[in-house]
Design a protein around this motif. Structure first.
Motif, PDB file in Angstrom:
ATOM      1  N   PRO A  46       1.291  -0.921   0.013  1.00 56.16           N
ATOM      2  CA  PRO A  46       0.026   0.309  -0.093  1.00 56.16           C
ATOM      3  C   PRO A  46       0.979   1.385  -0.393  1.00 56.16           C
ATOM      4  CG  PRO A  46      -0.720  -1.947   1.802  1.00 56.16           C
ATOM      5  CD  PRO A  46       0.278  -2.439   1.434  1.00 56.16           C
ATOM      6  N   ALA A  47       2.188   0.921   0.267  1.00 55.49           N
ATOM      7  CA  ALA A  47       2.791   2.941   0.603  1.00 55.49           C
ATOM      8  C   ALA A  47       3.803   2.719  -0.983  1.00 55.49           C
ATOM      9  CB  ALA A  47       4.215   2.093   1.356  1.00 55.49           C
ATOM     10  N   VAL A  59       4.442 -14.253   0.117  1.00 57.79           N
ATOM     11  CA  VAL A  59       3.994 -13.395   0.652  1.00 57.79           C
ATOM     12  C   VAL A  59       4.903 -12.346   0.732  1.00 57.79           C
ATOM     13  CG1 VAL A  59       3.654 -12.450   4.033  1.00 57.79           C
ATOM     14  CG2 VAL A  59       3.758 -15.234   3.199  1.00 57.79           C
ATOM     15  N   VAL A  61       6.912  -8.963   1.141  1.00 64.91           N
ATOM     16  CA  VAL A  61       7.469  -7.818   2.290  1.00 64.91           C
ATOM     17  C   VAL A  61       7.904  -7.054   1.580  1.00 64.91           C
ATOM     18  CG1 VAL A  61       9.637  -8.746   3.263  1.00 64.91           C
ATOM     19  CG2 VAL A  61       8.611 -10.443   3.177  1.00 64.91           C
TER      20      VAL A  61
ATOM     21  N   PHE B  90       7.620 -13.165   9.494  1.00 64.87           N
ATOM     22  CA  PHE B  90       6.746 -13.046   8.784  1.00 64.87           C
ATOM     23  C   PHE B  90       5.903 -11.560   9.827  1.00 64.87           C
ATOM     24  CE2 PHE B  90       6.858 -16.025   5.902  1.00 64.87           C
ATOM     25  CZ  PHE B  90       7.037 -15.477   4.651  1.00 64.87           C
ATOM     26  N   VAL B  93       7.825  -8.926   9.658  1.00 67.80           N
ATOM     27  CA  VAL B  93       7.716  -8.347   8.504  1.00 67.80           C
ATOM     28  C   VAL B  93       6.571  -7.155   9.117  1.00 67.80           C
ATOM     29  CG1 VAL B  93       7.149  -8.174   6.204  1.00 67.80           C
ATOM     30  CG2 VAL B  93       8.711  -9.452   6.785  1.00 67.80           C
ATOM     31  N   TRP B 101       5.919   3.716   8.067  1.00 66.46           N
ATOM     32  CA  TRP B 101       5.407   3.491   7.272  1.00 66.46           C
ATOM     33  C   TRP B 101       4.713   4.992   8.127  1.00 66.46           C
ATOM     34  CZ3 TRP B 101       1.936   2.096   3.806  1.00 66.46           C
ATOM     35  CH2 TRP B 101       0.932   3.375   3.578  1.00 66.46           C
ATOM     36  N   LYS B 105       7.699   6.709   5.484  1.00 67.09           N
ATOM     37  CA  LYS B 105       6.472   7.704   4.895  1.00 67.09           C
ATOM     38  C   LYS B 105       6.336   8.471   5.687  1.00 67.09           C
ATOM     39  CE  LYS B 105       2.602   5.681   2.058  1.00 67.09           C
ATOM     40  NZ  LYS B 105       3.515   6.372   0.601  1.00 67.09           N
TER      41      LYS B 105
END
Lengths: 230, 230
Positions: A46-47, A59, A61, B90, B93, B101, B105
């Motif tokens: 989504p970034a 998956v 990453v 995961f 992650v 984020w 971001k």
């Protein structure tokens, strides 16, 4: 097999490919132009930023730093003396500090601007920010290179590899960024003899070969770019 | 005892203080104005950026991400179910993705601009970039908040905490950034009910108390800022 969404002229993407190359991991590459904001790509991250690795089990990453840590945790730890990271917490601090230096600080002061102005803007549609290079942005980025190369020359003049005696993520991060600027002929190697010797060793490694063979359409590299004895 | 060079209105610094608070680590705080580029500070971190932790043995650990990983490796791993990170690669992650984020971001699209224009520029000397806020930069940053709060509302509406069932670094990173914008009265909580409920739980934690008690000279916080039942 792993899949990497990448662009050959983004330093973080080169860094991840170098890690995969050093660990002998096969990877399927998908070139992505992040300014197109493809719907399928945004679902993976989504970034909207590169690189994104499709890891074991497909998956996603997303993000340079997240991928590098994931690869250390799932591959690096098994490599013993070939691990590109360290066991000691303070050695890990120094490696991460330098990865950040080259992929965050150097990127925000030099690499990203140079790539945007010289490589991306000519191929981006006007609506996405394409157009002629901004002379002011290029001048500012060029003005910042010298300090970073001086620092790189200092580090490589006092250590065997960038973070210490062994090859680590720090070398691959610095090499990823510097190789892009070297493609563009923006590095003055005369002024940085220790960095030049270090970079010659680094770019002679098999992990560098695929990167040195790539070409940007319409923009040939500096003549010495792919030559290990430059 | 640990020492942290920080500024109360930089999200990465708040994030590290929240981690230390959650782990019950005593820390001596030194407020630094990074634009002054103090010589002694540059010796600790040549990158000149905050935060910097003086760790065990007064070894400098520079940079938000580097400090957070160091604290997990030297403190978090010993906390078992109180660890603010995860064992599963995961899950790691997802936690790192969200820390990036909010601290990379969100910071580059909102927080850093808002803080520079509204807090730093009024106290910076003109030579260092001080002066009146840039209305265009403020407008752009405000325009970006809505999408990030929508995403935060989506995540907190589908999960107990931001990265899953447990409190992690992801919550502290998001809370660090959002608390600065909330101080400035820039968050529209009416539009984000799930995020509001999550943030109320987060800011009720003892680790948040010292942050909620701080004030910027000449700039009082939004009236609900320190109120857990806002």
């Amino acid at each position: 097999m792993l899949t990497l969404f990448h662009h050959p002229m983004i330093a973080g993407c080169r860094f991840i490919r170098l890690i995969l190359g050093e660990y002998g991991e096969e990877v399927s590459l998908i070139e992505e132009r992040p300014w197109q904001r493809r719907k399928e790509f945004l679902q993976l991250n989504p970034a909207g930023a590169l690189p994104v690795l499709l890891a074991d089990g497909d998956v996603p990453v997303p993000g340079t730093n997240v991928i590098a840590e994931y690869l250390d945790e799932t591959r690096g730890v098994l490599r013993r003396d070939k691990r590109l990271f360290a066991d000691d917490p303070f050695e890990r601090v120094e490696i991460r500090r330098l990865v950040d230096w080259y992929l965050v600080k150097f990127d925000s002061e030099v690499t990203r601007h140079m790539v945007r102005e010289r490589i991306f803007k000519p191929i981006m549609p006007t609506a996405a920010g394409g157009g002629s290079p901004d002379a002011g942005a290029l001048r500012a980025a060029r003005g910042n290179i010298r300090g970073h190369m001086k620092y790189t020359n200092f580090l490589t003049g006092t250590r065997n590899w960038l973070a210490g005696p062994r090859l680590t993520y720090a070398d691959l991060a610095a090499g990823a960024a510097i190789s892009i600027l070297d493609y563009l002929g923006e590095i003055d190697w005369q002024a940085s003899p220790a960095a030049r010797e270090w970079y010659a060793r680094l770019k002679s490694r098999p992990s560098f070969r695929p990167l040195l063979a790539e070409r940007v359409t319409g923009l040939p590299p500096a003549s010495h770019y792919a030559d290990p004895d430059f």
